[in-house]
Design an enzyme around this catalytic site. Structure first.
Site, mmCIF file in Angstrom:
data_model
loop_
_atom_site.group_PDB
_atom_site.id
_atom_site.type_symbol
_atom_site.label_atom_id
_atom_site.label_comp_id
_atom_site.label_asym_id
_atom_site.label_seq_id
_atom_site.Cartn_x
_atom_site.Cartn_y
_atom_site.Cartn_z
ATOM 1 N N LYS A 161 0.825 -1.216 0.000
ATOM 2 C CA LYS A 161 0.000 0.000 0.000
ATOM 3 C C LYS A 161 0.860 1.267 0.000
ATOM 4 O O LYS A 161 0.636 2.182 -0.778
ATOM 5 C CB LYS A 161 -0.941 -0.022 1.221
ATOM 6 C CG LYS A 161 -2.012 -1.111 1.112
ATOM 7 C CD LYS A 161 -2.851 -1.206 2.350
ATOM 8 C CE LYS A 161 -2.173 -1.866 3.523
ATOM 9 N NZ LYS A 161 -1.812 -3.266 3.370
ATOM 10 N N ILE A 162 1.868 1.299 0.890
ATOM 11 C CA ILE A 162 2.666 2.528 1.020
ATOM 12 C C ILE A 162 3.603 2.695 -0.175
ATOM 13 O O ILE A 162 3.714 3.779 -0.752
ATOM 14 C CB ILE A 162 3.445 2.523 2.354
ATOM 15 C CG1 ILE A 162 2.460 2.506 3.524
ATOM 16 C CG2 ILE A 162 4.362 3.734 2.446
ATOM 17 C CD1 ILE A 162 3.089 2.277 4.892
ATOM 18 N N THR A 240 11.302 4.587 5.927
ATOM 19 C CA THR A 240 10.147 4.916 6.768
ATOM 20 C C THR A 240 9.431 3.617 7.133
ATOM 21 O O THR A 240 8.236 3.631 7.426
ATOM 22 C CB THR A 240 9.166 5.869 6.046
ATOM 23 O OG1 THR A 240 8.817 5.284 4.793
ATOM 24 C CG2 THR A 240 9.757 7.238 5.827
ATOM 25 N N SER A 241 10.176 2.505 7.110
ATOM 26 C CA SER A 241 9.510 1.216 7.328
ATOM 27 C C SER A 241 9.814 0.648 8.712
ATOM 28 O O SER A 241 9.035 0.837 9.648
ATOM 29 C CB SER A 241 9.906 0.262 6.210
ATOM 30 O OG SER A 241 8.944 -0.741 6.112
ATOM 31 N N ARG A 242 10.929 -0.026 8.856
ATOM 32 C CA ARG A 242 11.326 -0.542 10.172
ATOM 33 C C ARG A 242 12.852 -0.438 10.310
ATOM 34 O O ARG A 242 13.590 -0.718 9.358
ATOM 35 C CB ARG A 242 10.903 -2.003 10.362
ATOM 36 C CG ARG A 242 9.417 -2.201 10.683
ATOM 37 C CD ARG A 242 9.025 -1.636 12.058
ATOM 38 N NE ARG A 242 7.611 -1.795 12.360
ATOM 39 C CZ ARG A 242 6.660 -0.898 12.122
ATOM 40 N NH1 ARG A 242 6.950 0.260 11.557
ATOM 41 N NH2 ARG A 242 5.401 -1.127 12.463
ATOM 42 N N ASP A 266 13.164 7.541 9.356
ATOM 43 C CA ASP A 266 12.076 7.791 10.306
ATOM 44 C C ASP A 266 12.030 6.685 11.354
ATOM 45 O O ASP A 266 11.247 6.754 12.299
ATOM 46 C CB ASP A 266 10.739 7.853 9.553
ATOM 47 C CG ASP A 266 9.585 8.252 10.468
ATOM 48 O OD1 ASP A 266 9.754 9.230 11.229
ATOM 49 O OD2 ASP A 266 8.536 7.581 10.444
ATOM 50 N N GLU A 271 15.271 2.028 18.353
ATOM 51 C CA GLU A 271 14.491 3.242 18.644
ATOM 52 C C GLU A 271 13.695 3.167 19.946
ATOM 53 O O GLU A 271 13.316 4.201 20.514
ATOM 54 C CB GLU A 271 13.524 3.544 17.490
ATOM 55 C CG GLU A 271 12.386 2.543 17.337
ATOM 56 C CD GLU A 271 11.504 2.824 16.112
ATOM 57 O OE1 GLU A 271 12.051 3.041 15.014
ATOM 58 O OE2 GLU A 271 10.273 2.818 16.270
ATOM 59 N N HIS A 303 9.872 8.167 14.206
ATOM 60 C CA HIS A 303 8.798 7.258 13.757
ATOM 61 C C HIS A 303 7.479 8.040 13.664
ATOM 62 O O HIS A 303 6.470 7.661 14.259
ATOM 63 C CB HIS A 303 8.676 6.083 14.732
ATOM 64 C CG HIS A 303 8.081 4.852 14.103
ATOM 65 N ND1 HIS A 303 8.499 3.588 14.381
ATOM 66 C CD2 HIS A 303 7.070 4.694 13.195
ATOM 67 C CE1 HIS A 303 7.796 2.707 13.694
ATOM 68 N NE2 HIS A 303 6.922 3.356 12.962
ATOM 69 N N PHE A 306 3.510 8.310 10.223
ATOM 70 C CA PHE A 306 2.057 8.018 10.275
ATOM 71 C C PHE A 306 1.261 9.189 10.845
ATOM 72 O O PHE A 306 0.036 9.178 10.793
ATOM 73 C CB PHE A 306 1.803 6.793 11.173
ATOM 74 C CG PHE A 306 1.939 7.115 12.642
ATOM 75 C CD1 PHE A 306 3.178 7.210 13.235
ATOM 76 C CD2 PHE A 306 0.818 7.383 13.415
ATOM 77 C CE1 PHE A 306 3.302 7.554 14.580
ATOM 78 C CE2 PHE A 306 0.930 7.721 14.761
ATOM 79 C CZ PHE A 306 2.185 7.804 15.337
#
Ligand code: NAI
Length: 364
Positions: A161-162, A240-242, A266, A271, A303, A306
């Site tokens: 999706k992203i 921007t994932s993990r 991100d 983290e 993070h 979103f």
């Protein structure tokens, strides 16, 4: 049993979570008993929730075998993740203990894709540095030379999706898009002019590489010395994932040698102790995080991709709907009430929905 008898214990709660969940719970008339804890769910905090019917957790609550066994022993049958990723929950152990795990698979892929582009544009034109520089009355351009995105090649790893939203946003930039995904989406490839290629080719030919795949046991450190070595000199990395998709020590070496020209991160592999917390009164003990933040060509954010109003509303709605759908204590009356609440939410426009009164209440 009424919905107001169903207690949901929230962990790692911030004021914005409370505002949006209270707004949705109130305005939809779900009417759950929502109890908020600021601490993460762990062996100590779990003692507080005797009597709860479900727990609601976020990305940094680690639900390992022993914590899930404790939940099972307390007869808490439901874990609701208010996020998309579920790498922080031992799904096999949850199944073993008969605990249902629900998540929010989609809340606003646009939020994350738009933020990814924001990181890229900020870095390639040094906007973050320009912002600080002019505030010190320094109007020189030295060191701010950027590059056009037009004509460059962007490699997208993970076209779910992203990744697909990111490819759609890029359509206006005149870039060539290479994609890698073990499950290619040929319709999207045609529509978005994405060219699926083997991973090694994507690594070798991309000027910009953006990660949009989940973290799995198979792809931990997919960006490491070996794969960085296959990339173009001066490549831009976006994550921007993990965090654990990147071996941070190897990335630091690649930044030092200028193999990587910019990194927009991100997420960060360690983290948990830092992101979402105000640590301004403490030093940073994590040497890799501290080192990353010394590079002017690296942006680390907490993070937050979103973090839009639309996404928070969707997260709250889907999470409460998930809980209603999965709750074993539901009877027919409650199911009808749930259906009415869901319909009411779906009909509510953005201007009708408001979290504001809850934000004020929270601050008072
Ligand atoms: P999705 O499930 O729609 O798509 C993921 C895609 O990655 C799928 O097409 C899948 O086949 C592919 N994939 C799986 N393993 C892969 C691999 N080894 N290499 C390449 N592709 C692979 O997920 P969605 O919604 O697009 O989210 C992607 C990730 O973004 C999530 O897993 C989560 O980690 C992260 N995320 C980050 C947020 C943030 O605030 N920074 C917020 C939401 C999600």
């Amino acid at each position: 049993m009424k919905t107001s008898d169903i207690q949901i214990a929230f962990f790692d709660t911030k004021s914005y979570d409370k505002a949006f969940f209270d707004a949705v719970n109130h305005q939809s008339q779900f009417g759950f008993d929502l109890v908020y804890y600021t601490s993460r769910l762990n062996e100590r905090s779990i003692r507080m929730i005797e009597g709860a019917h479900a727990v609601c957790v976020f990305v940094n609550d680690e639900l390992d075998t022993s914590l899930l066994a404790r939940l099972a022993k307390m007869q808490i049958p439901l874990v609701a993740l208010r996020c998309a990723g579920f790498n922080n929950v031992d799904i096999t152990a949850a199944a073993h203990h008969g605990i249902t795990v629900v998540r929010v698979p989609e809340y606003s892929p646009w939020a994350i894709a738009e933020y990814t582009l924001g990181l890229l544009l900020t870095m390639n034109r040094h906007i973050h540095r320009a912002f600080n520089r002019v505030r010190e009355n320094n109007f020189s351009l030295d060191g701010l030379l950027g590059f056009d995105l037009h004509g460059k090649t962007v490699g997208i790893i993970g076209t779910g999706k992203i990744g697909r939203c990111f490819a759609r946003i890029l359509q206006g930039f005149g870039v060539q898009i290479l994609a890698y995904d073990p499950f290619p989406n040929n319709t999207a490839a045609q529509e978005l002019k994405m060219n699926y290629v083997p991973l090694d080719r994507l690594l070798a030919e991309s000027d910009i590489i953006s990660l949009h795949c989940p973290l799995t046991p198979l792809n931990k450190y997919m960006i490491r010395a070996e794969t960085l070595g296959k990339m173009k000199d001066g490549v831009v990395i976006l994550n921007t994932s993990r965090g654990k998709l990147i071996d941070t020590e190897d990335l630091i070496e690649a930044l030092k040698s200028r193999k990587v020209s910019h990194a927009g991160l991100d997420v960060y592999e360690e983290e948990t102790d830092y992101f979402y917390e105000d640590r301004s009164n403490h030093g940073i003990e994590d040497d890799n995080l501290a080192r990353l933040m010394t590079f002017p060509n690296v942006i680390v954010s907490s993070h937050q991709a979103f973090f839009t109003r639309e996404a928070l509303r969707n997260i709250a709605e889907t999470t409460l709907e998930n809980i209603l759908a999965a709750m074993p204590y539901m009877d027919e009356d409650m199911r009808q009430l749930a259906a009415a609440a869901v319909n009411k939410l779906q009909a509510m426009t953005d201007s009708e929905f408001s979290e504001r009164e809850f934000i004020l209440t929270d601050e008072e």
